[in-house]
Write an enzyme that holds these catalytic residues in place. Sequence first.
Site, mmCIF file in Angstrom:
data_model
loop_
_atom_site.group_PDB
_atom_site.id
_atom_site.type_symbol
_atom_site.label_atom_id
_atom_site.label_comp_id
_atom_site.label_asym_id
_atom_site.label_seq_id
_atom_site.Cartn_x
_atom_site.Cartn_y
_atom_site.Cartn_z
ATOM 1 N N HIS A 1 13.958 -1.108 -52.071
ATOM 2 C CA HIS A 1 13.372 0.151 -52.157
ATOM 3 C C HIS A 1 12.231 0.566 -52.818
ATOM 4 C CE1 HIS A 1 17.226 0.042 -50.143
ATOM 5 N NE2 HIS A 1 16.765 0.801 -49.210
ATOM 6 N N HIS B 1 10.047 2.609 -47.496
ATOM 7 C CA HIS B 1 11.172 3.178 -48.086
ATOM 8 C C HIS B 1 12.357 1.954 -48.243
ATOM 9 C CE1 HIS B 1 15.068 5.413 -48.196
ATOM 10 N NE2 HIS B 1 15.534 4.572 -47.484
ATOM 11 N N GLU C 1 37.445 18.111 -50.874
ATOM 12 C CA GLU C 1 38.233 16.972 -51.150
ATOM 13 C C GLU C 1 36.985 16.034 -51.381
ATOM 14 O OE1 GLU C 1 41.842 18.720 -49.099
ATOM 15 O OE2 GLU C 1 39.473 18.579 -48.605
ATOM 16 N N HIS D 1 48.540 15.986 -39.655
ATOM 17 C CA HIS D 1 48.831 16.060 -41.084
ATOM 18 C C HIS D 1 49.600 14.942 -41.593
ATOM 19 C CE1 HIS D 1 46.880 19.860 -40.709
ATOM 20 N NE2 HIS D 1 47.233 20.254 -42.178
#
Length: 717
Positions: free
Chosen positions: A76, A312, A460, A523
């Site tokens: 890149h 890119h 998280e 869960h």
Amino acid sequence: MSFAIATQSVSLRFNRLSAKPCRASSSRRTFAVRMQASAAAAPPASGEIKDKNAELAINAIRFLSIDGVNKANSGHPGLPMGCAPMSYVLFKDFMTADPKDITWLSRDRFVLSAGHGSMLHYSLLHLMGYDMGIEDLKQFRQWGSKTPGHPENFLTKGIEVTTGPLGQGIANAVGLAVAEKHLAARYNKPGMDLIDNYTYVIMGDGCNMEGISSEAASLAGHWGLGKLIALYDDNRISIDGHTDISFTEDVAARYEAMGWHVQHVADGNHDIDGLRAAIENAKSVTDKPSLIKVSTLIGYGSPNKADSHDVHGAPLGPDETAATREYLNWPYGEFEVPQEAYDEFSAFAKRGQEAHAAWDKMAAEYAQKYPEEWAEVESISTGKLPANWEDSLPSFTSEDKGLATRLHSQTMLNALAPAIPGFLGGSADLAPSNMTLMKMFGDFQKDSPEERNVRFGVREHAMGAISNGLALYAPGLVPYCATFFIFSDYMRNAMRMSALSEAGVIYVMTHDSIGLGEDGPTHQPIEHLASFRAMPNMLTIRPGDGNETAGAYKAAVLNSNAQNPKGIKRPSTLVFSRQGMPNMDTTSIDGTMKGAYPVVECANPDIILIGTGSELSMAVEAGKKLEAEGKKVRVVSMPCWELFEEQPQSYKDSVLTPGVAKVSVEAGSTFGWQKYVGEKGIAIGVDDFGASAPAPILYEKYGITVDAVVDAAKSLC
């Protein structure tokens, strides 16, 4: 300085610079016309860097990066070409680090969050005098090189964290900045700022699109991380093309709303003074992290590819490289750097070595005046654990009340906290359920950074990546972070990066199975144990009582300290139950450290029963029933596959004797258990998503019972 004022003042500078015409070579005319047709927000393609030594050094960064990508025929180049000016200013004038000692505790940290532009970082390391030669740059992206496709901290000296998945780096940087703020609050004394460094980041549009960056930036603003400075490469290009097809929000306003100090350098291609002033302003703001939006052209200098996705993620190629050399007046050959460019960066090494020497002198005085604090700093900076730290871990007998292992985990956390000075961590808004608070400490907050309970909120993904930054700040920091095991899905990439980066994070995962009951399949983790067991360099430990929980923490701490056969740091996923289970007289810390061991021994068994976690006691009870029917039974606890695999083959055969029938029982996916029970063995578990019901009903309905284990064993022997 407010965002509006900064924008105005820097924009005025940019307008003066952009008024200067470019010279009329064919490549420059093409480039200027192309840029006039591009998005209106783009900074000028033509302009002048008045300091010609600076321009030479900036172009050295660009062409080392171009040549490295071209030689590899992969990479890149666009980001290094656009970010070269801001990188030049940052490293020449601000970064303080010693290229001859990458372990110096108080060095500034640099993170390339946009890790795909790694040739930028490698070129900088070379020019700054790190252990990065021209031959290393020529080996970009090749087998065995120290210049891999994305920065890897465990391969390359001078790389602080491993980046590549976008957004991970900025979140790691928040962790690095948390570590600095925390340790400075604990150990700095009047006139002795032992911990005193900045964390600098270059991030891109992709980083800001990924949600993890917002999670981490929100926490950084909340915590007031004044020594975190992020330069946002606002080049408006992603792989798909111009970002206005999917990304039109006001990024600066978002960060300002999250409590960051925000500035804008409107011409990141030429405005060296504006870049320098913006970083100086950021350093003057001590109660907020800083975002400096730097508008650049990706692939600056490439007449036909700049400001496009073409530059890119693909090499420029020989023709476009030649045109770029012409446009930027770079008469040098491939990987050729004039001495004047090296000289321009000489201040970096001199500044760093002088600062390091002054720090060493201060540290010696500090050690004399504050020996107890210095002993802790040494432990944190070197990774040497305090003597006899493991003696803090308790042991249990069958007389002790049976508890959920999440409660035993709380006991271990509170035992280790005073024994290990680098121990700190927290939960994703679940501390009362995860049982992860260290009771002797308060909360790490903006105004109480010396405390060791970290409140991550419901974030998280950022929590895992921030913990990686904490772990990689210093060898003796041992961070833990916690959530329900099911929500490891939210931070799986960060956990994988822990394993890859050799970051010794301890992941405390509770509510480990259908045993959590009524919350149901959303869960209830099923495939999670199998998935983390499949992850390289990750320990997955599911203890079956208090002794095994102590063993799990001992293994986790030792592995965070690289005390294992591989000699590398590795993270641990500790998996704990919601429901209670009895303590056993035959479980042990030492047995847990071996990964698997007999808890009911039998010299020549007819059947071997294998259990983990809450199902270990079930296997023991099944063994008793089988023994009552005349069967010879060995019951094996197997809390950690990875540790077991590291034992000698003779030991493994003594535990799981070849040729003996085997049954495993675990309230999770049966995937992988065939390796241990054999083709003719039976693995009892759960291979769908669970259900909403009380835990005992679920165990009965899914056939995870003592009787089911007995029946399976009797079918084999």
